[in-house]
Design a protein around this motif. Structure first.
Motif, PDB file in Angstrom:
ATOM      1  N   LYS A  21       0.850  -1.194   0.000  1.00 58.88           N
ATOM      2  CA  LYS A  21       0.000   0.000   0.000  1.00 58.88           C
ATOM      3  C   LYS A  21       0.886   1.245   0.000  1.00 58.88           C
ATOM      4  CE  LYS A  21      -3.762   1.970   2.704  1.00 58.88           C
ATOM      5  NZ  LYS A  21      -4.608   1.814   3.889  1.00 58.88           N
ATOM      6  N   LEU A  62       1.396   5.031   1.119  1.00 58.32           N
ATOM      7  CA  LEU A  62       0.927   5.957   2.136  1.00 58.32           C
ATOM      8  C   LEU A  62       1.639   7.295   1.971  1.00 58.32           C
ATOM      9  CD1 LEU A  62       1.078   3.750   5.387  1.00 58.32           C
ATOM     10  CD2 LEU A  62      -0.899   4.156   3.908  1.00 58.32           C
ATOM     11  N   SER A 101       4.470   0.141   0.010  1.00 58.96           N
ATOM     12  CA  SER A 101       5.175   0.455  -1.224  1.00 58.96           C
ATOM     13  C   SER A 101       5.597   1.913  -1.178  1.00 58.96           C
ATOM     14  CB  SER A 101       4.260   0.227  -2.434  1.00 58.96           C
ATOM     15  OG  SER A 101       4.883   0.684  -3.609  1.00 58.96           O
TER      16      SER A 101
END
Length: 160
Positions: free
Chosen positions: A82, A84, A127
């Motif tokens: 994910k 962020l 990620s």
């Protein structure tokens, strides 16, 4: 005091990466106990087969998991993770702390990636971008973001 561990596979060689990593590690220590664990990358042939890569990642994965502090919240850096913002990473770490966890551990694998077992253990797959970065630069970037996350939580002016 909250503890942050960064586990990496491979060593930094270039002086400019080493200097940057040391600077951000020093800055993180103003907010948290910080430990860096560098593990050796498995030696593979020049043009390794899929099976050779898988075997190397399995050995690296075993080493990684043996170094994760007991009870630590585990964040694994992975391209399929994910994405962020800096504020969201700071909020995630704040949430970890508010839930009574006293440690977080971040993992950067080798240039071939990470064993599936390590990814399965993660509380968060993270990620950094859809772009590809040099492996050693990724370490500096993670350290800077950890420092930034701690600075955001502390209300520092570093993050604008």
């Amino acid at each position: 005091m909250f503890s942050i561990t960064l586990i990496t596979v491979g060593r930094l060689k270039e002086k400019f990466y080493v200097a940057a990593a040391e600077e951000y590690a020093k800055r993180i220590r103003a907010y948290a106990r910080f430990d860096l664990v560098e593990l050796p990358e498995q030696r593979l042939p020049e043009d390794p087969s899929g099976a050779q890569i898988e075997a190397g990642l399995k050995k690296e994965g075993e080493q990684i998991l043996s170094k994760v502090p007991k009870g630590a919240w585990l964040c694994v850096l992975s391209p399929e993770g994910k994405m962020l913002s800096s504020e969201q990473l700071a909020a995630a770490l704040s949430d970890v702390k508010s839930r009574g966890r006293s440690a977080a551990c971040f993992v950067i694998g080798s240039s071939f990636g990470l064993a599936p077992e390590v990814k399965r253990k993660a509380d968060l797959l993270l990620s950094m971008s859809k772009m590809t970065f040099p492996h050693h630069l990724a370490r500096v970037m993670v350290l800077e973001q950890l420092y930034r996350a701690e600075a955001i939580q502390a209300g520092s002016k570093y993050h604008k």
